[in-house]
Every structure is written in C-alpha cells, then in structure tokens.
Design a protein around this motif. Structure first.
Motif, PDB file in Angstrom:
ATOM      1  N   ARG A  89      -5.004 -26.675  -8.755  1.00 56.08           N
ATOM      2  CA  ARG A  89      -4.062 -26.300  -9.812  1.00 56.08           C
ATOM      3  C   ARG A  89      -2.636 -26.693  -9.437  1.00 56.08           C
ATOM      4  NH1 ARG A  89      -2.846 -21.683 -11.020  1.00 56.08           N
ATOM      5  NH2 ARG A  89      -2.611 -21.883 -13.260  1.00 56.08           N
TER       6      ARG A  89
ATOM      7  N   VAL B  96      -7.781 -29.735 -14.141  1.00 49.01           N
ATOM      8  CA  VAL B  96      -8.090 -28.931 -12.949  1.00 49.01           C
ATOM      9  C   VAL B  96      -9.516 -29.153 -12.449  1.00 49.01           C
ATOM     10  CG1 VAL B  96      -8.406 -26.573 -12.097  1.00 49.01           C
ATOM     11  CG2 VAL B  96      -6.319 -27.189 -13.321  1.00 49.01           C
TER      12      VAL B  96
ATOM     13  N   GLY C 173      -6.472 -20.829 -19.831  1.00 50.55           N
ATOM     14  CA  GLY C 173      -6.283 -21.030 -18.400  1.00 50.55           C
ATOM     15  C   GLY C 173      -7.188 -20.130 -17.576  1.00 50.55           C
TER      16      GLY C 173
ATOM     17  N   HIS D 180      -6.814 -23.154  -6.041  1.00 52.31           N
ATOM     18  CA  HIS D 180      -5.354 -23.041  -6.069  1.00 52.31           C
ATOM     19  C   HIS D 180      -4.696 -24.378  -5.728  1.00 52.31           C
ATOM     20  CE1 HIS D 180      -1.328 -21.496  -5.556  1.00 52.31           C
ATOM     21  NE2 HIS D 180      -1.301 -21.932  -4.319  1.00 52.31           N
TER      22      HIS D 180
ATOM     23  N   ALA E  11     -10.246 -21.379 -15.149  1.00 57.42           N
ATOM     24  CA  ALA E  11     -10.232 -21.027 -13.731  1.00 57.42           C
ATOM     25  C   ALA E  11     -11.529 -20.329 -13.327  1.00 57.42           C
ATOM     26  CB  ALA E  11      -9.035 -20.144 -13.425  1.00 57.42           C
TER      27      ALA E  11
ATOM     28  N   GLN F  33      -0.262 -29.304 -11.525  1.00 56.00           N
ATOM     29  CA  GLN F  33       0.995 -28.826 -12.082  1.00 56.00           C
ATOM     30  C   GLN F  33       2.172 -29.729 -11.726  1.00 56.00           C
ATOM     31  OE1 GLN F  33       1.239 -24.809 -10.659  1.00 56.00           O
ATOM     32  NE2 GLN F  33      -0.127 -23.988 -12.237  1.00 56.00           N
TER      33      GLN F  33
ATOM     34  N   GLU G 291       0.120 -15.390 -10.364  1.00 55.92           N
ATOM     35  CA  GLU G 291      -0.162 -16.358 -11.423  1.00 55.92           C
ATOM     36  C   GLU G 291       0.329 -15.875 -12.782  1.00 55.92           C
ATOM     37  OE1 GLU G 291      -1.461 -19.467 -11.170  1.00 55.92           O
ATOM     38  OE2 GLU G 291      -1.253 -19.161  -9.025  1.00 55.92           O
TER      39      GLU G 291
ATOM     40  N   ARG H 104      -3.247 -30.205 -18.480  1.00 62.53           N
ATOM     41  CA  ARG H 104      -3.372 -29.839 -17.073  1.00 62.53           C
ATOM     42  C   ARG H 104      -4.574 -28.924 -16.843  1.00 62.53           C
ATOM     43  NH1 ARG H 104       2.609 -27.833 -16.169  1.00 62.53           N
ATOM     44  NH2 ARG H 104       3.656 -29.559 -17.194  1.00 62.53           N
ATOM     45  N   TYR H 105      -4.812 -28.018 -17.778  1.00 57.91           N
ATOM     46  CA  TYR H 105      -5.982 -27.146 -17.640  1.00 57.91           C
ATOM     47  C   TYR H 105      -7.258 -27.978 -17.593  1.00 57.91           C
ATOM     48  CZ  TYR H 105      -3.177 -22.979 -18.585  1.00 57.91           C
ATOM     49  OH  TYR H 105      -2.266 -21.954 -18.514  1.00 57.91           O
TER      50      TYR H 105
END
Length: 495
Positions: A393, A410, A349, A390, A353, A397, A460, A406-407
């Motif tokens: 993400r 993004v 993650g 943000h 990011a 989510q 986070e 999900r990662y």
C-alpha cells in the motif's frame, strides 16, 4: 563600500586534486570482489557444501555465507554510490576506509565462533559505525551524534560481554557452537540473566523502543552511511538472536517476552512515523518498526523468517535512503484524498485490504506450510501478511494514480511480494542450522495481535490524530538528542 567583498558564509570548495580517486576505486573493486566470492560460496552451500571451520574459533556455515553475500552486496552498492556522492569532500578517503572496515568487521563477526572473538568484533562493529556517523570532524552536531551512538553501542557490547561470561560460567564452553550444544543444561537465574542481556543487546543494536534515540539522532551521517546503517547494521540484533537461538528458546515464557518487545516496537515505530515530516526521519521510524517485526519473528521461533525479513528490509531501506533526494522532489499534483471521495471509497479500501490479506495468507500457508495449524506459525503468517500488505500500500501510494486506481493496484503489488517473501523464506530456512522452535499460542499472543491491529487501523483511519496529548507524546519520543539538532544550514555548509 562597492569595492569591498562580502563576508563569505560558505567555506571554499575543497581541492579535489588532493583527493586521489585511487582509494575509493580500489576499495569499491575489493568489496565487489568479495561479493562475487561470497555468492560463489553461497551457491556451493546450496549445492551441498557443508562449510568450513577452525574448531572453536571460526565456523563458516550456510548462514555465514548468506550474510556475507547480503553484506557485500549492500556495501558494494553503497561504495559505488558514494564515489560520486562524496566527490570533492575532504573526508572521502576516511569515509571509504570506515565503510570498508565496517564491511570487513561484519563479515568476520558472522563467521566468529569463539565468544571472545565475537564480543570483540561486536564492539568493533559499533565503534566503526559511530565513526561513520561522525565522519565530518568539524561539524559539532555530527560529533555529538557519534558520541550518542557510541554510548549506546558500548552499552550493547557490555551487555553482550556479560551474557557471554554468564553462558561460559554455566556451560564451560568458550564457543557459540559449544554453548548451543550445551543449551539443554541451561536454566535458572544464570541462564535468565544471560538471555535477558542478549535480548537487551539486540534491542539496543536494532534501535528498538525505548533504545531508538541513537538511530534518530544519527541523521547527520552522510546518506550512504545511513543506507548502510539501516540496511545492515541495525539487523545485527536479529543475527545475534539467531546465533544464540538455542539459548533463548530454552523457555517458552522468555520467548513470549521477545515477542512482546518486538511487537511494542513494531506498533510503536508505525506510530512514531505518523508524526514525522522529514523523509529521513520517517525512514528512521520505519526502521524502528521493521526491526520490531524481525525480533518478533525470532520470538515466535521462526529464525529463518527473521533472517528473511532483515534481508528484504535491507534491500528496501537501502533503496529508500539512496533515493531520498528524489522523494523530497516527488509531488502528486492530481492527488485526491480519501476524505473527498466519501465513505464509499473508505469501504472499498477496507474491503480490498481484507480480501487481499486473506488471499495472501492462503498463498503464504500453501508455499511454506506455516499457518495451517493453531500455533505460532499462524501468528507468523498474520504478521507477514500485514507487513507485506502495508509495504504494498505504501509503494502504491507513492504513485500519481487516482485513489481508486491505487486500491486496485494494491493486489497487483502485494501478491508477487508475498510469493517472493515465501520463496526466500523457504530457501533461507534450508540454509540455516537453526531449527524452527514453534510454540503454542497463548492469550498474550492474542492480545499482542489485537493491539497491533488496533494501532494499524487507528493510523490508517486517522483516529489517533484526534488526541493532542498522544501527538505531543509521539513527537517528543521522536526528538533526537538536543546536541545533534541543526539550527542553521550555515553550520555545516563549509564541511
């Protein structure tokens, strides 16, 4: 006894036949007509139309028609949504008149050039929103919330009035354009008092910390009113600073103070949101943080970015409020937490990011030219990337995808979003008569950036949850005014 009927706990349903559908239908049609007209004016402005004015009274420029388009679009959606949402309510006509009145006042406000007209419309805007918050007359909590909001809005209007009087005293000008033209002569205690009052008025209207209590106390308002409030009303602080940009950009130190108060709300709003459990409370704290970003962008000298942020945030927050019912029902039965996947997932993650953020920064710099040199544009790029990342993400989510998937999703959401942000920013900057006021980076700018990253990482990773003292402090800070709190649903069912 068997033949006795139980005592009713809910009032009788209102007589819907007495509530004519003509008023909501006509007002909804009128708002959408205003949207079409505003859109046509916006297109004309993009094609070279220079605007229209009654010198010293009204000035219709690119920013005006842009805001007309945005305000009528949001208002049209809320009007259409409310025709069903308020069906059967005895307050429906009053609610629609208040919404339409609010829309009209805001449209007049963004076109006003005379300082007295601007101040009067600013006051009317606040009082109309307070009326929307307390539209349910028989509900004590709603009336208390309206009273709280009204006190804050009156304070904001008083500060704005004091600032305008000071600026008139210093420049002799009675119009916003005249004050801007004479900004080179401003300085000293009178200017500082006026600029500080403008900043405080913007902070109150945009519910920045520590003036966020009125916003969190306003949840008694009907959901469409909340959508209009969060999508349009709270953005007035950014509009105020943009209209008076020549005044607040006189001194670089004052601009730094604007950045600091915006950053405090940007980080603080995220912290406050982390302890909220109800959907509308989370959205309210999110607005506090997003308005902080907007004010911070103005403090960096990028007023086009501030207007861009308020428009995109308005679209997002209007959708969020109007879909709160779906969010309450939303479940993720197959959700797997990061903790059950172990440290490798956390590292994945973080890597995703960082790499995504760096790539987004490059894209934003290429499209806008901001961030290519070591000045406030670099910090603007950083904060835009963090905010957009943000948001990406958060949206991912909400899906039912597994955590690892999900990662991977993004970047698929983030890169189109950062491109849209950059394109909209460039288009809006071309419409504004306000020039960019880029400033040099200072040590305090660096401290603000580091502090914000620290808050973001702490939330986070959940580090902030280990402090009970911090949790209690944040929870106390998110409490609405006591008189606005509901203790039993029976208190409002009959309304």
């Amino acid at each position: 006894m068997p033949d006795e009927s139980p005592t009713p706990t809910v009032g009788a349903l209102p007589d819907t036949t007495a509530d004519s559908p003509v008023v909501p239908a006509v007002l909804t049609w009128l708002v959408w007509t205003l949207f079409v007209a505003s859109l046509a004016a916006l297109v004309a402005s993009m094609r070279g139309w220079t605007g229209w004015a009654i010198p010293g009274v009204i000035a219709v420029d690119g920013l005006t028609v842009l805001l007309w388009t945005v305000v009528t679009f949001f208002s049209g959606i809320v009007h259409s949504y409310s025709r069903r949402y308020m069906a059967g309510s005895t307050h429906k006509p009053r609610f629609f008149f208040a919404m339409s009145g609010f829309t009209t006042v805001v449209m007049a406000l963004v076109a006003a050039d005379h300082v007295a007209l601007f101040a009067g419309l600013w006051l009317a805007m606040g009082l109309t929103m307070a009326a929307l918050i307390g539209v349910t007359e028989g509900w004590p909590q709603a009336q208390a919330a309206a009273a709280v909001a009204r006190r804050y809005f009156l304070a904001s209007s008083a500060l704005l009035g004091g600032a305008l009087v000071a600026l008139w005293w210093a420049t002799g000008a009675t119009s916003i354009s005249g004050i801007g033209a004479a900004a080179d002569t401003l300085g000293g205690p009178v200017w500082l008092a006026a600029a500080s009052a403008l900043l405080l008025a913007a902070m109150i209207q945009s519910a920045l910390i520590p003036f966020h209590s009125w916003l969190l106390s306003s949840m008694t308002a009907p959901t469409p009113a909340s959508a209009l409030m969060h999508a349009g009303f709270v953005n007035a602080g950014g509009i105020l600073l943009t209209r008076f940009a020549p005044v607040i950009t006189v001194d670089a130190t004052f601009m730094l103070a604007v950045v600091a108060v915006g950053a405090a709300s940007a980080g603080g709003g995220k912290l406050l949101k982390s302890v909220q459990t109800d959907v509308k409370g989370q959205l309210g704290c999110s607005t506090v943080g997003q308005m902080g970003f907007m004010i911070m962008q103005a403090g960096l000298g990028f007023f086009g970015a501030a207007i861009t942020h308020l428009i995109l945030h308005g679209c997002y927050k209007a959708y969020q409020f109007l879909s709160t019912g779906a969010q309450v029902e939303h479940t993720r039965p197959h959700e797997t937490t990061e903790h059950t996947l172990g440290r490798i997932t956390s590292l994945v993650g973080i890597t995703v990011a960082v790499v995504t953020g760096l790539g987004g920064g490059v894209v934003f710099t290429v499209l806008t030219g901001k961030g290519a040199t070591v000045d406030s544009g670099l910090l603007l790029t950083f904060f835009v990337v963090v905010t957009t990342l943000h948001a990406a993400r958060s949206s991912v989510q909400q899906t039912s995808l597994p955590t690892l998937a999900r990662y991977g999703a993004v970047p698929l959401v983030f890169f189109p979003a950062i491109v849209i942000y950059a394109v909209v920013y460039e288009g809006i900057s071309g419409l504004l008569a306000v020039s960019t006021a880029t400033t040099e980076l200072t040590l305090l700018h660096g401290v603000i950036a580091v502090a914000f990253v620290g808050i973001y990482v702490a939330i986070e990773t959940g580090i902030h949850e280990h402090s009970q003292r911090l949790y209690v402090a944040l929870l106390n800070a998110t409490q609405p005014a006591a008189a606005t709190v509901l203790t039993s649903s029976e208190e409002y069912n009959e309304y």
